[in-house]
Design a protein around this motif. Structure first.
Motif, PDB file in Angstrom:
ATOM      1  N   THR A  61      24.039  -3.885 -19.636  1.00 61.10           N
ATOM      2  CA  THR A  61      24.670  -4.647 -18.560  1.00 61.10           C
ATOM      3  C   THR A  61      24.019  -4.386 -17.203  1.00 61.10           C
ATOM      4  OG1 THR A  61      26.345  -2.982 -17.973  1.00 61.10           O
ATOM      5  CG2 THR A  61      26.865  -4.475 -19.795  1.00 61.10           C
ATOM      6  N   GLU A  63      21.019  -4.445 -14.611  1.00 58.94           N
ATOM      7  CA  GLU A  63      19.832  -5.271 -14.409  1.00 58.94           C
ATOM      8  C   GLU A  63      18.561  -4.437 -14.538  1.00 58.94           C
ATOM      9  OE1 GLU A  63      17.922  -8.360 -11.107  1.00 58.94           O
ATOM     10  OE2 GLU A  63      19.886  -7.438 -10.776  1.00 58.94           O
ATOM     11  N   ARG A 104      29.428  -9.495 -19.094  1.00 56.31           N
ATOM     12  CA  ARG A 104      28.191  -8.729 -18.980  1.00 56.31           C
ATOM     13  C   ARG A 104      27.826  -8.047 -20.291  1.00 56.31           C
ATOM     14  NH1 ARG A 104      25.691  -8.010 -14.309  1.00 56.31           N
ATOM     15  NH2 ARG A 104      26.700  -8.733 -12.396  1.00 56.31           N
ATOM     16  N   LEU A 108      25.912 -11.633 -21.290  1.00 54.49           N
ATOM     17  CA  LEU A 108      24.759 -11.552 -20.401  1.00 54.49           C
ATOM     18  C   LEU A 108      23.791 -10.449 -20.815  1.00 54.49           C
ATOM     19  CD1 LEU A 108      26.515 -12.162 -16.971  1.00 54.49           C
ATOM     20  CD2 LEU A 108      25.392 -13.814 -18.476  1.00 54.49           C
ATOM     21  N   SER A 112      19.880 -11.079 -21.606  1.00 57.13           N
ATOM     22  CA  SER A 112      18.835 -10.338 -20.916  1.00 57.13           C
ATOM     23  C   SER A 112      17.892  -9.669 -21.913  1.00 57.13           C
ATOM     24  CB  SER A 112      19.457  -9.286 -19.998  1.00 57.13           C
ATOM     25  OG  SER A 112      18.461  -8.519 -19.365  1.00 57.13           O
ATOM     26  N   ARG A 115      15.737 -12.303 -23.623  1.00 55.95           N
ATOM     27  CA  ARG A 115      14.717 -12.810 -22.707  1.00 55.95           C
ATOM     28  C   ARG A 115      13.548 -11.826 -22.600  1.00 55.95           C
ATOM     29  NH1 ARG A 115      18.097 -14.096 -18.991  1.00 55.95           N
ATOM     30  NH2 ARG A 115      17.888 -12.204 -17.755  1.00 55.95           N
ATOM     31  N   ALA A 116      13.837 -10.541 -22.708  1.00 58.37           N
ATOM     32  CA  ALA A 116      12.792  -9.528 -22.578  1.00 58.37           C
ATOM     33  C   ALA A 116      11.879  -9.475 -23.802  1.00 58.37           C
ATOM     34  CB  ALA A 116      13.421  -8.157 -22.339  1.00 58.37           C
TER      35      ALA A 116
END
Length: 250
Positions: A61, A63, A104, A108, A112, A115-116
């Protein structure tokens, strides 16, 4: 499991519960598993028990935390987004902070992480992304509106991304367990006992009744479904939600 030997797999939430069972199943099939989570103790124990090859401490969670972990352990061919959390409250007492936490960790964070890792999968022309959703992604439950909405969102992410990558050698699927024998369910049992005065057996039965088989799902049963989706034999399975629930969801 054909096609998994020596492939690098990352399992978020891999130190306990469903995530740990998945890490162990993938390791048993020959994959090189990195377990990612927030707590060093369970992650280290998973490695020492032979359920994972290594671990990284990261909060999905936060960033940039997953990307930093990825830079240390290397890009995977397989990503299992198993990190999750559930909090309950009546809707009118479900404030913005609770909504933020549920979105989160359950949605989310998975977005994330995916996406990585996706660029490397696309470059390789092969990859598997499996999101651990819930039957809450397929139906509603009272008193967990934020959690249910987040899991519905995770399933939407799964279905949409699956179409984007369908012709590129990558599959994206979701596994949707019913109430499963994990710490999250243990916390739910404790809440039921506190609020109703019921004993542990009655509280567990309250959750197990959702399953037509009259029992809690076991983590290894969820892991077996993930193992199938990660293998070569599941190459044509894409954008699907596989319910592991004893028949709860039609």
């Amino acid at each position: 499991m054909s096609g998994l030997r020596d492939r690098h797999a990352i399992v978020t939430g891999g130190g306990s519960g469903i995530g740990l069972a998945i890490a162990a199943a993938l390791t048993g099939a020959g994959a090189r598993v990195t377990a990612i989570g927030r707590r060093e103790g369970p992650l280290r124990a998973a490695v020492e028990a032979g359920h994972a090859a290594g671990f990284e401490i990261a909060d999905v969670t936060a960033e940039g935390a997953f990307a930093a972990a990825l830079s240390r352990c290397g890009a995977p061919a397989i990503l299992v987004n198993a990190a999750g959390a559930a909090e309950s409250a009546p809707f009118l007492r479900t404030g913005d902070d609770l909504w933020d936490r549920m979105l989160r960790v359950n949605l989310l964070g998975a977005a994330s992480a995916t996406r990585a890792v996706l660029p490397a999968m696309l470059a390789e022309g092969w990859g598997r992304v499996v999101n651990i959703a819930s039957t809450a992604a397929l139906r509603g439950y009272p008193y967990v509106t934020a959690y249910t909405a987040a899991k519905h969102g995770l399933l939407g992410l799964t279905r949409a991304l699956a179409l984007e990558v369908a012709a590129k050698g990558v599959t994206v699927n979701a596994v949707c367990p019913g109430f499963t024998e994990t710490d999250i369910v243990a916390e739910s049992v404790a809440r039921i006992m506190e609020k109703t005065g019921r004993g542990e057996a009655e509280a567990r039965a309250e959750l197990a009744r959702h399953n037509p088989q009259g029992r809690l799902v076991q983590p290894h049963e969820v892991a077996a479904a993930v193992l199938f989706l990660c293998g070569e034999a599941a190459g044509a399975v894409n954008g699907r939600a596989l319910a592991i629930d004893g028949g709860e969801v039609p």
